[in-house]
Design a protein around this motif. Structure first.
Motif, PDB file in Angstrom:
ATOM      1  N   VAL A  65     -65.188 -41.977 -33.163  1.00 47.32           N
ATOM      2  CA  VAL A  65     -65.610 -42.957 -34.518  1.00 47.32           C
ATOM      3  C   VAL A  65     -64.718 -44.161 -34.704  1.00 47.32           C
ATOM      4  CG1 VAL A  65     -65.693 -42.731 -36.935  1.00 47.32           C
ATOM      5  CG2 VAL A  65     -66.446 -40.726 -35.775  1.00 47.32           C
ATOM      6  N   LYS A  66     -63.560 -44.531 -34.710  1.00 45.95           N
ATOM      7  CA  LYS A  66     -62.774 -45.360 -34.863  1.00 45.95           C
ATOM      8  C   LYS A  66     -63.438 -46.236 -33.998  1.00 45.95           C
ATOM      9  CE  LYS A  66     -58.569 -44.935 -36.596  1.00 45.95           C
ATOM     10  NZ  LYS A  66     -57.093 -44.399 -36.950  1.00 45.95           N
TER      11      LYS A  66
ATOM     12  N   MET B 285     -73.191 -41.155 -36.709  1.00 41.44           N
ATOM     13  CA  MET B 285     -71.710 -40.329 -36.583  1.00 41.44           C
ATOM     14  C   MET B 285     -71.871 -38.807 -36.802  1.00 41.44           C
ATOM     15  SD  MET B 285     -70.034 -42.514 -35.221  1.00 41.44           S
ATOM     16  CE  MET B 285     -69.397 -44.225 -35.160  1.00 41.44           C
ATOM     17  N   ILE B 286     -72.635 -38.589 -38.009  1.00 41.48           N
ATOM     18  CA  ILE B 286     -72.961 -37.172 -38.309  1.00 41.48           C
ATOM     19  C   ILE B 286     -73.889 -36.448 -37.301  1.00 41.48           C
ATOM     20  CG2 ILE B 286     -74.121 -35.770 -39.847  1.00 41.48           C
ATOM     21  CD1 ILE B 286     -73.109 -37.451 -42.111  1.00 41.48           C
TER      22      ILE B 286
ATOM     23  N   TYR C 132     -72.001 -35.807 -34.272  1.00 47.26           N
ATOM     24  CA  TYR C 132     -71.006 -34.616 -34.522  1.00 47.26           C
ATOM     25  C   TYR C 132     -71.793 -33.466 -34.275  1.00 47.26           C
ATOM     26  CZ  TYR C 132     -68.014 -31.182 -36.837  1.00 47.26           C
ATOM     27  OH  TYR C 132     -67.298 -30.044 -37.078  1.00 47.26           O
ATOM     28  N   LEU C 133     -73.084 -33.422 -34.810  1.00 51.52           N
ATOM     29  CA  LEU C 133     -74.120 -32.308 -34.693  1.00 51.52           C
ATOM     30  C   LEU C 133     -74.526 -31.846 -33.312  1.00 51.52           C
ATOM     31  CD1 LEU C 133     -76.008 -32.475 -37.875  1.00 51.52           C
ATOM     32  CD2 LEU C 133     -74.325 -31.075 -37.686  1.00 51.52           C
TER      33      LEU C 133
ATOM     34  N   TYR D 190     -62.989 -36.594 -31.858  1.00 50.57           N
ATOM     35  CA  TYR D 190     -63.871 -36.932 -32.720  1.00 50.57           C
ATOM     36  C   TYR D 190     -63.583 -38.516 -33.489  1.00 50.57           C
ATOM     37  CZ  TYR D 190     -67.964 -37.131 -36.206  1.00 50.57           C
ATOM     38  OH  TYR D 190     -68.812 -37.751 -36.923  1.00 50.57           O
ATOM     39  N   GLU D 191     -62.514 -38.207 -34.287  1.00 52.03           N
ATOM     40  CA  GLU D 191     -62.057 -39.284 -35.022  1.00 52.03           C
ATOM     41  C   GLU D 191     -61.862 -40.630 -34.328  1.00 52.03           C
ATOM     42  OE1 GLU D 191     -60.035 -36.340 -38.585  1.00 52.03           O
ATOM     43  OE2 GLU D 191     -58.680 -37.715 -37.191  1.00 52.03           O
TER      44      GLU D 191
ATOM     45  N   LYS E 221     -67.259 -47.474 -34.634  1.00 52.61           N
ATOM     46  CA  LYS E 221     -67.902 -47.753 -35.997  1.00 52.61           C
ATOM     47  C   LYS E 221     -68.096 -49.099 -36.276  1.00 52.61           C
ATOM     48  CE  LYS E 221     -63.447 -48.220 -38.221  1.00 52.61           C
ATOM     49  NZ  LYS E 221     -62.577 -47.895 -39.343  1.00 52.61           N
TER      50      LYS E 221
ATOM     51  N   LEU F 175     -61.205 -32.079 -33.325  1.00 53.77           N
ATOM     52  CA  LEU F 175     -61.529 -33.010 -34.369  1.00 53.77           C
ATOM     53  C   LEU F 175     -61.118 -34.314 -34.203  1.00 53.77           C
ATOM     54  CD1 LEU F 175     -63.977 -32.540 -36.243  1.00 53.77           C
ATOM     55  CD2 LEU F 175     -62.060 -32.195 -38.058  1.00 53.77           C
TER      56      LEU F 175
END
Lengths: 205, 196
Positions: free
Chosen positions: B30-31, B59-60, B63-64, B26-27, B34, B23
């Motif tokens: 995103v950072k 972003m969702i 993730y999926l 992933y973070e 974004k 995870l």
């Protein structure tokens, strides 16, 4: 290639510079926090649902149109079954069996012919006329109007006052077709009238 | 672990996410993306709140569908494609929901934007630059979305022609042609500003 790019960029130099200098919008401070909350709570189903609803508004009207067409089709087909058959528009079927003279009130005498091809007609002035009738009038199963038959050559004037009566009439409709009567008084009256007309014609000649 | 992950490239990070479901990887991604994504979507859609929601959805979706990413493409290309598609969907939805006001004109695409009289503006609230930026943003929203997207990717996000061509699955010639048309339309709309 590079020089072409430079030329086009030079043409829009000021615009490109202004676009580059537009202020950058940053994400809010709680952006990642909200994102992780959504993922942990399983709120990502909304993303998939949104995608489906884009197509729904296209499918619903199209399917409604198809359904209404099918329903209309069945309604129209069903109403066509209620069509009432118009017997007047139909050519009546003539039976090929022999016609016989029927005893009527007012008719003086009768005689049955042994020959099935000929017919015996009794008239009020006691003249018995035996005539051969055209076979196709009786032998074919097609309907034929009496007027047409009379207007054919060799047949004019012969059938006036004659009534062909079937042994068992099966319909009573009026119109331009042969209409077998049950009222024999009426037959006699009509015969007498025709005879008087014929006599007056002969006298004039 | 965080330091080690921070030094990885985007493609390495997403591989780490795919293989080990890390995870933190992933973070970090995103950072990294974004802000630029929000800026891109905002310039395309014209609304701040909508742009936040669209980037969250991006972003969702990332993730999926992380397993659908193939390493032969750049990660930035992939995530910008997702964001652009969601932004276009939002535009279409907005178009259907638009409320028509009395007196609004729908044929004013070619009309040059009027430069507002700066004397009518309160000096403590608006500067020249801010007014100019607002006018440019309005002009951007008036050009066709297909050209707008190209102009934003090239002139604001500063992607190369090759990267844009790969992102949109177009030839470089087509990309250049669309960018030039977008710039021409923009310049026509902003001619009052560039007269000065």
């Amino acid at each position: 290639m590079k020089s072409n790019n430079q030329n086009t960029d030079a043409q829009f130099e000021k615009l490109i510079s202004d676009l580059k200098n537009l202020p950058k919008l940053d994400a809010p401070s709680n952006f990642e926090y909200n994102l992780m909350i959504k993922i942990q709570n399983g709120e990502f189903e909304k993303v998939i649902e949104k995608k489906e609803s884009v197509w729904l508004w296209r499918i619903i009207p199209a399917s409604a149109l198809v359904l209404s067409t099918i329903v209309l089709f069945f309604i129209i087909q069903d109403s066509s079954n209620n069509y009432i058959h118009n017997y007047l528009a139909e050519q009546p079927q003539l039976y090929t069996e022999n016609y016989k003279v029927v005893d009527t009130i007012g008719v003086k005498s009768k005689k049955m012919s042994n020959n099935s091809d000929t017919y015996q007609i009794v008239v009020n002035n006691d003249a018995i006329v035996e005539e051969k009738i055209k076979p196709d009038f009786l032998t074919n199963n097609k309907g034929m109007s009496l007027d047409n038959y009379i207007s054919e050559s060799g047949n004019s004037g012969k059938k006036q006052g004659q009534v062909l009566v079937k042994s068992q009439p099966d319909f009573q409709e009026d119109g331009f077709y042969i209409n077998p009567y049950d009222d024999f008084e009426e037959i006699a009256r009509l015969k007498a009238r025709n005879d008087s007309i014929n006599h007056s014609k002969i006298r004039k000649k | 672990m965080n330091l080690k992950l921070n030094n990885l490239t985007d493609e390495e990070l997403i591989k780490e996410l795919q293989d080990n479901n890390t995870l933190e990887a992933y973070e970090i991604l995103v950072k990294r993306y974004k802000d630029s994504l929000i800026n891109f979507v905002y310039r395309f859609v014209g609304d701040k709140d909508s742009s936040y929601d669209i980037v969250q959805d991006t972003m969702i979706k990332f993730y999926l569908n992380k397993d659908s990413y193939k390493s032969f493409a750049k990660f930035s290309t992939w995530i910008y494609t997702i964001a652009a598609n969601l932004a276009k969907n939002e535009l279409k939805r907005k178009k259907r929901r638009v409320i028509y006001s009395i007196g609004s004109s729908f044929n004013d695409e070619d009309k040059p934007i009027e430069y507002e009289d700066k004397n009518s503006m309160m000096p403590d609230k608006f500067t020249d630059t801010e007014i100019k930026n607002k006018i440019i943003q309005n002009a951007l929203l008036k050009i066709k979305p297909v050209y707008r997207e190209m102009v934003i990717l090239r002139d604001i996000q500063e992607f190369s022609y090759e990267e844009i061509a790969e992102m949109k699955d177009l030839s470089i010639g087509t990309v250049k042609s669309r960018i030039n048309r977008g710039r021409s339309q923009l310049q026509k709309l902003l001619k009052n500003i560039y007269k000065e």
